[in-house]
Each structure stands twice: as structure tokens, then as C-alpha cells.
Design a protein around this motif. Structure first.
Motif, PDB file in Angstrom:
ATOM      1  N   LEU A   1      -8.302  22.194 -41.061  1.00 61.73           N
ATOM      2  CA  LEU A   1      -9.225  22.402 -39.942  1.00 61.73           C
ATOM      3  C   LEU A   1     -10.145  21.194 -39.774  1.00 61.73           C
ATOM      4  O   LEU A   1     -10.446  20.785 -38.650  1.00 61.73           O
ATOM      5  N   ASN A   2     -10.586  20.626 -40.890  1.00 60.34           N
ATOM      6  CA  ASN A   2     -11.414  19.418 -40.811  1.00 60.34           C
ATOM      7  C   ASN A   2     -10.633  18.265 -40.181  1.00 60.34           C
ATOM      8  O   ASN A   2     -11.154  17.514 -39.359  1.00 60.34           O
ATOM      9  N   LEU A   3      -9.380  18.132 -40.582  1.00 57.80           N
ATOM     10  CA  LEU A   3      -8.517  17.073 -40.039  1.00 57.80           C
ATOM     11  C   LEU A   3      -8.290  17.278 -38.545  1.00 57.80           C
ATOM     12  O   LEU A   3      -8.357  16.334 -37.755  1.00 57.80           O
ATOM     13  N   LEU A   4      -8.037  18.519 -38.140  1.00 56.82           N
ATOM     14  CA  LEU A   4      -7.862  18.823 -36.707  1.00 56.82           C
ATOM     15  C   LEU A   4      -9.145  18.566 -35.922  1.00 56.82           C
ATOM     16  O   LEU A   4      -9.101  18.070 -34.790  1.00 56.82           O
ATOM     17  N   ALA A   5     -10.287  18.866 -36.513  1.00 54.94           N
ATOM     18  CA  ALA A   5     -11.558  18.623 -35.845  1.00 54.94           C
ATOM     19  C   ALA A   5     -11.786  17.124 -35.663  1.00 54.94           C
ATOM     20  O   ALA A   5     -12.250  16.670 -34.604  1.00 54.94           O
ATOM     21  N   VAL A   6     -11.440  16.325 -36.676  1.00 57.58           N
ATOM     22  CA  VAL A   6     -11.593  14.865 -36.577  1.00 57.58           C
ATOM     23  C   VAL A   6     -10.656  14.310 -35.506  1.00 57.58           C
ATOM     24  O   VAL A   6     -11.038  13.470 -34.693  1.00 57.58           O
ATOM     25  N   VAL A   7      -9.413  14.797 -35.482  1.00 58.06           N
ATOM     26  CA  VAL A   7      -8.443  14.348 -34.469  1.00 58.06           C
ATOM     27  C   VAL A   7      -8.928  14.741 -33.074  1.00 58.06           C
ATOM     28  O   VAL A   7      -8.853  13.950 -32.122  1.00 58.06           O
ATOM     29  N   ALA A   8      -9.442  15.956 -32.928  1.00 61.39           N
ATOM     30  CA  ALA A   8      -9.969  16.391 -31.633  1.00 61.39           C
ATOM     31  C   ALA A   8     -11.165  15.546 -31.225  1.00 61.39           C
ATOM     32  O   ALA A   8     -11.324  15.187 -30.043  1.00 61.39           O
ATOM     33  N   LEU A   9     -12.009  15.203 -32.166  1.00 59.18           N
ATOM     34  CA  LEU A   9     -13.172  14.366 -31.886  1.00 59.18           C
ATOM     35  C   LEU A   9     -12.746  12.974 -31.446  1.00 59.18           C
ATOM     36  O   LEU A   9     -13.273  12.426 -30.459  1.00 59.18           O
ATOM     37  N   ILE A  10     -11.785  12.406 -32.128  1.00 59.08           N
ATOM     38  CA  ILE A  10     -11.286  11.074 -31.753  1.00 59.08           C
ATOM     39  C   ILE A  10     -10.611  11.126 -30.380  1.00 59.08           C
ATOM     40  O   ILE A  10     -10.809  10.254 -29.535  1.00 59.08           O
ATOM     41  N   GLY A  11      -9.819  12.168 -30.133  1.00 56.78           N
ATOM     42  CA  GLY A  11      -9.161  12.330 -28.840  1.00 56.78           C
ATOM     43  C   GLY A  11     -10.165  12.471 -27.703  1.00 56.78           C
ATOM     44  O   GLY A  11     -10.010  11.868 -26.626  1.00 56.78           O
ATOM     45  N   SER A  12     -11.212  13.259 -27.914  1.00 57.35           N
ATOM     46  CA  SER A  12     -12.218  13.431 -26.864  1.00 57.35           C
ATOM     47  C   SER A  12     -13.003  12.151 -26.638  1.00 57.35           C
ATOM     48  O   SER A  12     -13.384  11.818 -25.513  1.00 57.35           O
ATOM     49  N   ALA A  13     -13.220  11.364 -27.728  1.00 64.59           N
ATOM     50  CA  ALA A  13     -13.909  10.081 -27.576  1.00 64.59           C
ATOM     51  C   ALA A  13     -13.058   9.113 -26.761  1.00 64.59           C
ATOM     52  O   ALA A  13     -13.555   8.411 -25.869  1.00 64.59           O
ATOM     53  N   ILE A  14     -11.775   9.077 -27.035  1.00 67.86           N
ATOM     54  CA  ILE A  14     -10.864   8.210 -26.272  1.00 67.86           C
ATOM     55  C   ILE A  14     -10.846   8.640 -24.806  1.00 67.86           C
ATOM     56  O   ILE A  14     -10.913   7.807 -23.900  1.00 67.86           O
ATOM     57  N   TYR A  15     -10.766   9.929 -24.574  1.00 69.75           N
ATOM     58  CA  TYR A  15     -10.758  10.444 -23.198  1.00 69.75           C
ATOM     59  C   TYR A  15     -12.065  10.072 -22.491  1.00 69.75           C
ATOM     60  O   TYR A  15     -12.052   9.640 -21.326  1.00 69.75           O
ATOM     61  N   ALA A  16     -13.208  10.209 -23.165  1.00 68.10           N
ATOM     62  CA  ALA A  16     -14.504   9.880 -22.560  1.00 68.10           C
ATOM     63  C   ALA A  16     -14.577   8.398 -22.230  1.00 68.10           C
ATOM     64  O   ALA A  16     -15.083   8.010 -21.164  1.00 68.10           O
ATOM     65  N   TYR A  17     -14.088   7.534 -23.114  1.00 67.18           N
ATOM     66  CA  TYR A  17     -14.126   6.099 -22.851  1.00 67.18           C
ATOM     67  C   TYR A  17     -13.203   5.721 -21.690  1.00 67.18           C
ATOM     68  O   TYR A  17     -13.530   4.856 -20.883  1.00 67.18           O
ATOM     69  N   THR A  18     -12.020   6.369 -21.598  1.00 67.50           N
ATOM     70  CA  THR A  18     -11.133   6.060 -20.473  1.00 67.50           C
ATOM     71  C   THR A  18     -11.780   6.468 -19.154  1.00 67.50           C
ATOM     72  O   THR A  18     -11.696   5.730 -18.164  1.00 67.50           O
ATOM     73  N   ILE A  19     -12.436   7.615 -19.132  1.00 64.41           N
ATOM     74  CA  ILE A  19     -13.140   8.045 -17.918  1.00 64.41           C
ATOM     75  C   ILE A  19     -14.255   7.053 -17.587  1.00 64.41           C
ATOM     76  O   ILE A  19     -14.447   6.668 -16.428  1.00 64.41           O
ATOM     77  N   LYS A  20     -14.974   6.605 -18.621  1.00 61.85           N
ATOM     78  CA  LYS A  20     -16.078   5.664 -18.397  1.00 61.85           C
ATOM     79  C   LYS A  20     -15.547   4.363 -17.797  1.00 61.85           C
ATOM     80  O   LYS A  20     -16.093   3.859 -16.807  1.00 61.85           O
ATOM     81  N   TYR A  21     -14.485   3.820 -18.357  1.00 63.80           N
ATOM     82  CA  TYR A  21     -13.971   2.537 -17.862  1.00 63.80           C
ATOM     83  C   TYR A  21     -13.303   2.682 -16.500  1.00 63.80           C
ATOM     84  O   TYR A  21     -13.376   1.760 -15.683  1.00 63.80           O
ATOM     85  N   GLU A  22     -12.670   3.807 -16.231  1.00 66.83           N
ATOM     86  CA  GLU A  22     -12.130   4.044 -14.892  1.00 66.83           C
ATOM     87  C   GLU A  22     -13.257   4.128 -13.868  1.00 66.83           C
ATOM     88  O   GLU A  22     -13.142   3.602 -12.748  1.00 66.83           O
ATOM     89  N   THR A  23     -14.350   4.759 -14.244  1.00 69.67           N
ATOM     90  CA  THR A  23     -15.507   4.857 -13.354  1.00 69.67           C
ATOM     91  C   THR A  23     -16.090   3.487 -13.071  1.00 69.67           C
ATOM     92  O   THR A  23     -16.414   3.166 -11.918  1.00 69.67           O
ATOM     93  N   ILE A  24     -16.195   2.657 -14.100  1.00 66.89           N
ATOM     94  CA  ILE A  24     -16.703   1.301 -13.910  1.00 66.89           C
ATOM     95  C   ILE A  24     -15.764   0.503 -13.002  1.00 66.89           C
ATOM     96  O   ILE A  24     -16.207  -0.214 -12.103  1.00 66.89           O
ATOM     97  N   PHE A  25     -14.452   0.649 -13.225  1.00 66.19           N
ATOM     98  CA  PHE A  25     -13.463  -0.052 -12.403  1.00 66.19           C
ATOM     99  C   PHE A  25     -13.582   0.355 -10.937  1.00 66.19           C
ATOM    100  O   PHE A  25     -13.602  -0.492 -10.036  1.00 66.19           O
ATOM    101  N   HIS A  26     -13.680   1.661 -10.693  1.00 68.40           N
ATOM    102  CA  HIS A  26     -13.784   2.142  -9.310  1.00 68.40           C
ATOM    103  C   HIS A  26     -15.112   1.735  -8.678  1.00 68.40           C
ATOM    104  O   HIS A  26     -15.165   1.425  -7.477  1.00 68.40           O
TER     105      HIS A  26
END
Length: 130
Positions: free
Chosen positions: A5-30
Motif C-alpha cells: 500500500l505504501n508503494l502504491l501510494a508513492v506511485v500514485a503520488l509520483i503519477g499525480s505529480a507528473i500529471y500536474a506538471y504536464t498540465i502546468k506546462y501545457e497551460t504555459i504553452f497555450h
């Protein structure tokens, strides 16, 4: 089980961070693209304004009059050129060429319809046979 569960939580946290950064950079690009398009629109509006000013300059009446005087051999209007409406030629009568062709073919006679009550009469004009 806790480690998974700890490993899944870390993976989910990393995945959500990657998703947030992609949204941020797409927003900056647009946002940068929007700024670029606004600059292009402003440049086009400036060009339209310049073209309108050039058109207004070219179509000034005094400039056109000077060009007409220079290049055209125009004569001033004389009083003898002005005539009344009665001196104008009469309009030619309108000719109905299709109507004349139909008359020549004999197709101007009225046709009998079923509500006229004559069932034995032909419903169309007679056609000449050779």
C-alpha cells in the motif's frame, strides 16, 4: 500488505505529480501561444489601418481631379448638352419572342381540362403530323 500500500501510494503520488506538471506546462504553452496570436492580430489590425489610410489618400477628390485634368481630355459641360425628358428617344416596345414562337406553333389556344365537362374533347392542342 502495508508495504504494498505504501508503494502504491508513492506511485500514485509520483503519477499525480507528473500529471500536474504536464498540465502546468501545457497551460504555459497555450498562454504563450495566446500572447503570440494577440500580437499577430494587433499587427494585422495595424496593417489594415495602414491600408485604409493609403486608400483614403489615393481616393481624395482633389487628387483624382488633378489626375483627370492631367490625363483625360475632358471638356466642361455646355448648356446645350442638357436636354429635357421629352427630347430623349422613346423606349422600344418589348418583344415577347417566346410568345411569338408559341403563336407560330399554334399553342396559344386554351386547353380543355377535365373539370370543363367535355370528356370527348382533346386535352391538348392538336399537333400537326406529317
Amino acid at each position: 500488505m502495508v508495504r504494498i500500500l505504501n508503494l502504491l501510494a508513492v506511485v500514485a503520488l509520483i503519477g499525480s505529480a507528473i500529471y500536474a506538471y504536464t498540465i502546468k506546462y501545457e497551460t504555459i504553452f497555450h498562454a504563450e501561444r495566446i500572447v503570440k496570436l494577440k500580437h499577430e492580430i494587433k499587427a494585422e489590425q495595424d496593417q489594415i489601418g495602414t491600408l485604409r489610410a493609403e486608400w483614403a489618400h489615393l481616393t481624395r477628390p482633389e487628387r483624382i481631379q488633378a489626375l483627370a485634368d492631367k490625363f483625360l481630355d475632358l471638356q466642361p459641360v455646355a448648356l446645350t448638352q442638357i436636354v429635357g425628358a421629352d427630347a430623349l428617344p422613346a423606349k422600344a416596345p418589348r418583344v415577347d419572342s417566346i410568345g411569338r414562337k408559341l403563336e407560330a406553333l399554334g399553342l396559344t389556344e386554351p386547353t380543355n381540362t377535365p373539370r370543363d365537362g367535355e370528356a370527348s374533347a382533346p386535352t391538348t392542342p392538336s399537333i400537326r403530323t406529317r
